[in-house]
Design a protein around this motif. Structure first.
Motif, PDB file in Angstrom:
ATOM      1  N   CYS A 293       0.835  -1.205   0.000  1.00 29.24           N
ATOM      2  CA  CYS A 293       0.000   0.000   0.000  1.00 29.24           C
ATOM      3  C   CYS A 293       0.872   1.258   0.000  1.00 29.24           C
ATOM      4  O   CYS A 293       1.866   1.333   0.701  1.00 29.24           O
ATOM      5  CB  CYS A 293      -0.891  -0.011   1.242  1.00 29.24           C
ATOM      6  SG  CYS A 293      -2.307   1.057   1.054  1.00 29.24           S
ATOM      7  N   GLY A 294       0.471   2.247  -0.829  1.00 26.07           N
ATOM      8  CA  GLY A 294       1.173   3.528  -0.825  1.00 26.07           C
ATOM      9  C   GLY A 294       2.380   3.580  -1.738  1.00 26.07           C
ATOM     10  O   GLY A 294       3.138   4.550  -1.706  1.00 26.07           O
ATOM     11  N   ALA A 295       2.575   2.558  -2.582  1.00 22.59           N
ATOM     12  CA  ALA A 295       3.718   2.587  -3.506  1.00 22.59           C
ATOM     13  C   ALA A 295       3.549   3.730  -4.504  1.00 22.59           C
ATOM     14  O   ALA A 295       2.435   4.132  -4.822  1.00 22.59           O
ATOM     15  CB  ALA A 295       3.810   1.253  -4.253  1.00 22.59           C
ATOM     16  N   ASP A 296       4.680   4.262  -4.978  1.00 21.78           N
ATOM     17  CA  ASP A 296       4.603   5.295  -6.019  1.00 21.78           C
ATOM     18  C   ASP A 296       3.916   4.721  -7.241  1.00 21.78           C
ATOM     19  O   ASP A 296       3.952   3.518  -7.474  1.00 21.78           O
ATOM     20  CB  ASP A 296       6.020   5.716  -6.450  1.00 21.78           C
ATOM     21  CG  ASP A 296       6.722   6.421  -5.316  1.00 21.78           C
ATOM     22  OD1 ASP A 296       6.021   6.884  -4.398  1.00 21.78           O
ATOM     23  OD2 ASP A 296       7.958   6.475  -5.359  1.00 21.78           O
ATOM     24  N   ASP A 297       3.335   5.636  -8.051  1.00 24.43           N
ATOM     25  CA  ASP A 297       2.662   5.169  -9.265  1.00 24.43           C
ATOM     26  C   ASP A 297       3.561   4.259 -10.092  1.00 24.43           C
ATOM     27  O   ASP A 297       3.137   3.232 -10.611  1.00 24.43           O
ATOM     28  CB  ASP A 297       2.249   6.366 -10.134  1.00 24.43           C
ATOM     29  CG  ASP A 297       0.997   7.023  -9.571  1.00 24.43           C
ATOM     30  OD1 ASP A 297       0.462   6.497  -8.573  1.00 24.43           O
ATOM     31  OD2 ASP A 297       0.586   8.055 -10.116  1.00 24.43           O
ATOM     32  N   ALA A 298       4.847   4.651 -10.195  1.00 18.08           N
ATOM     33  CA  ALA A 298       5.775   3.883 -11.034  1.00 18.08           C
ATOM     34  C   ALA A 298       5.977   2.475 -10.506  1.00 18.08           C
ATOM     35  O   ALA A 298       6.251   1.551 -11.258  1.00 18.08           O
ATOM     36  CB  ALA A 298       7.114   4.606 -11.106  1.00 18.08           C
ATOM     37  N   ASP A 299       5.865   2.313  -9.177  1.00 21.65           N
ATOM     38  CA  ASP A 299       6.119   0.997  -8.573  1.00 21.65           C
ATOM     39  C   ASP A 299       4.833   0.215  -8.338  1.00 21.65           C
ATOM     40  O   ASP A 299       4.881  -0.937  -7.906  1.00 21.65           O
ATOM     41  CB  ASP A 299       6.817   1.171  -7.210  1.00 21.65           C
ATOM     42  CG  ASP A 299       8.181   1.798  -7.363  1.00 21.65           C
ATOM     43  OD1 ASP A 299       8.788   1.586  -8.418  1.00 21.65           O
ATOM     44  OD2 ASP A 299       8.608   2.513  -6.439  1.00 21.65           O
ATOM     45  N   GLU A 300       3.717   0.866  -8.564  1.00 21.66           N
ATOM     46  CA  GLU A 300       2.440   0.245  -8.209  1.00 21.66           C
ATOM     47  C   GLU A 300       2.202  -1.035  -9.006  1.00 21.66           C
ATOM     48  O   GLU A 300       2.290  -1.051 -10.220  1.00 21.66           O
ATOM     49  CB  GLU A 300       1.303   1.237  -8.487  1.00 21.66           C
ATOM     50  CG  GLU A 300       0.071   0.931  -7.700  1.00 21.66           C
ATOM     51  CD  GLU A 300      -1.010   1.954  -7.960  1.00 21.66           C
ATOM     52  OE1 GLU A 300      -1.497   1.972  -9.101  1.00 21.66           O
ATOM     53  OE2 GLU A 300      -1.340   2.708  -7.045  1.00 21.66           O
ATOM     54  N   GLU A 301       1.966  -2.113  -8.285  1.00 17.87           N
ATOM     55  CA  GLU A 301       1.640  -3.381  -8.946  1.00 17.87           C
ATOM     56  C   GLU A 301       0.391  -3.931  -8.294  1.00 17.87           C
ATOM     57  O   GLU A 301       0.467  -4.764  -7.384  1.00 17.87           O
ATOM     58  CB  GLU A 301       2.783  -4.378  -8.781  1.00 17.87           C
ATOM     59  CG  GLU A 301       4.011  -4.036  -9.589  1.00 17.87           C
ATOM     60  CD  GLU A 301       5.083  -5.085  -9.403  1.00 17.87           C
ATOM     61  OE1 GLU A 301       4.799  -6.266  -9.683  1.00 17.87           O
ATOM     62  OE2 GLU A 301       6.172  -4.727  -8.947  1.00 17.87           O
ATOM     63  N   PRO A 302      -0.773  -3.450  -8.724  1.00 18.16           N
ATOM     64  CA  PRO A 302      -1.996  -3.924  -8.080  1.00 18.16           C
ATOM     65  C   PRO A 302      -2.200  -5.419  -8.301  1.00 18.16           C
ATOM     66  O   PRO A 302      -1.725  -5.991  -9.280  1.00 18.16           O
ATOM     67  CB  PRO A 302      -3.106  -3.105  -8.756  1.00 18.16           C
ATOM     68  CG  PRO A 302      -2.507  -2.563  -9.996  1.00 18.16           C
ATOM     69  CD  PRO A 302      -1.032  -2.499  -9.806  1.00 18.16           C
ATOM     70  N   HIS A 303      -2.890  -6.034  -7.362  1.00 20.41           N
ATOM     71  CA  HIS A 303      -3.268  -7.438  -7.489  1.00 20.41           C
ATOM     72  C   HIS A 303      -3.997  -7.621  -8.814  1.00 20.41           C
ATOM     73  O   HIS A 303      -4.889  -6.836  -9.152  1.00 20.41           O
ATOM     74  CB  HIS A 303      -4.194  -7.784  -6.321  1.00 20.41           C
ATOM     75  CG  HIS A 303      -4.737  -9.162  -6.360  1.00 20.41           C
ATOM     76  ND1 HIS A 303      -5.958  -9.471  -6.920  1.00 20.41           N
ATOM     77  CD2 HIS A 303      -4.230 -10.324  -5.919  1.00 20.41           C
ATOM     78  CE1 HIS A 303      -6.167 -10.769  -6.797  1.00 20.41           C
ATOM     79  NE2 HIS A 303      -5.139 -11.304  -6.193  1.00 20.41           N
ATOM     80  N   THR A 304      -3.611  -8.640  -9.585  1.00 18.45           N
ATOM     81  CA  THR A 304      -4.220  -8.844 -10.906  1.00 18.45           C
ATOM     82  C   THR A 304      -4.518 -10.321 -11.098  1.00 18.45           C
ATOM     83  O   THR A 304      -3.607 -11.113 -11.332  1.00 18.45           O
ATOM     84  CB  THR A 304      -3.273  -8.345 -12.024  1.00 18.45           C
ATOM     85  OG1 THR A 304      -2.932  -6.979 -11.767  1.00 18.45           O
ATOM     86  CG2 THR A 304      -3.938  -8.432 -13.377  1.00 18.45           C
ATOM     87  N   ALA A 305      -5.788 -10.695 -10.934  1.00 17.06           N
ATOM     88  CA  ALA A 305      -6.198 -12.095 -11.125  1.00 17.06           C
ATOM     89  C   ALA A 305      -7.415 -12.140 -12.039  1.00 17.06           C
ATOM     90  O   ALA A 305      -8.371 -11.368 -11.858  1.00 17.06           O
ATOM     91  CB  ALA A 305      -6.521 -12.738  -9.777  1.00 17.06           C
ATOM     92  N   THR A 306      -7.377 -13.036 -12.992  1.00 17.25           N
ATOM     93  CA  THR A 306      -8.456 -13.136 -13.976  1.00 17.25           C
ATOM     94  C   THR A 306      -9.754 -13.607 -13.351  1.00 17.25           C
ATOM     95  O   THR A 306      -9.771 -14.536 -12.531  1.00 17.25           O
ATOM     96  CB  THR A 306      -8.056 -14.143 -15.079  1.00 17.25           C
ATOM     97  OG1 THR A 306      -6.815 -13.757 -15.633  1.00 17.25           O
ATOM     98  CG2 THR A 306      -9.117 -14.209 -16.175  1.00 17.25           C
TER      99      THR A 306
END
Ligand code: SF4
Length: 231
Positions: free
Chosen positions: A43-56
């Motif tokens: 939580c709170g990562a910079d936009d450049a580092d942001e890796e949101p959870h991604t599950a199909t």
């Protein structure tokens, strides 16, 4: 036979007992650490580092989650977001065409259904009984073309069963739970390939305007709110 159809035949022929053997041999128990439900960057990562959870999540699974016990009146967008791969960043945000949906995320990039616990090992899924197949089978997958991540190290001699890095691996699992997991793993492989074939067959390119996102799934082209583009 076309490659996806051939892989679907292989998925339908998977031997549940053999899959269960592989799962039982490596062992697995969920520790409720939440790693598979949360953002990788935190939580709170910079936009450049942001890796949101991604599950199909598939269209029928979105509808199931919309009507799950704790989600009365959930809108499509409360449950799913366009899969980000393939979209480009336009002046007003993401735009373009993409394939399939990802589970919706919160402001921290965590799955919107993840409930943080009081400590590192008491997180919970608010829709546990209705969670998508990919969640039911994590950290395992099968090595068939056209199926999705998580991939990972082979856990059987044939290399068919794969296990993504997960701290729950190596823990004892009883036979009945291993068989349940193996059945879900096979069901997921079949489902993913059926979906991939339907997406391929339903696909028709759509001209998108600036700022517009179109999602192609097995039911056709949709807007981010889940409504068909044709409406
Ligand atoms: S639906 Fe449940 S199990 Fe799946 S990622 Fe979200 S919180 Fe985790």
């Amino acid at each position: 036979m076309k490659p996806l159809e051939a892989e679907l035949d292989r998925a339908r022929d998977l031997d549940v007992d053999a899959l269960a053997d592989a799962i039982e041999t490596i062992g697995f128990e969920c520790t409720r650490c939440g790693a598979c439900c949360k953002s990788e960057s935190g939580c709170g990562a910079d936009d450049a580092d942001e890796e949101p959870h991604t599950a199909t999540v598939f269209p029928d699974e979105v509808r199931t989650l919309q009507s799950a016990a704790d989600t009365d009146d959930y809108d499509w967008r409360d449950v799913a977001r366009p899969m980000p791969y393939g979209l480009t960043e336009g002046p007003d945000g993401p735009e373009g065409e993409t394939f399939e949906w990802a589970l919706q995320t919160d402001d921290c990039g965590d799955c919107v259904f993840y409930e943080e616990g009081d400590d590192d090992y008491s997180g919970a899924c608010a829709v546990h009984e209705d969670r998508p197949l990919i969640c039911q089978t994590y950290p395992f997958s099968v090595d068939l073309g056209g199926t999705s991540q998580p991939m990972g190290e082979a856990v059987d001699e044939e290399g068919m069963v794969r296990a993504h890095e997960c701290e729950g691996l190596g823990r004892d699992i009883d036979r009945a739970d291993a068989v349940d997991l193996a059945e879900a793993l096979k069901a997921r492989a079949v489902r993913e390939l059926e979906e991939a074939i339907s997406v391929r067959d339903a696909f028709e390119p759509v001209e998108t305007d600036t700022g517009e996102v179109v999602v192609h799934d097995s039911e056709g082209a949709k807007r981010p709110d889940g409504t068909p583009v044709d409406d």
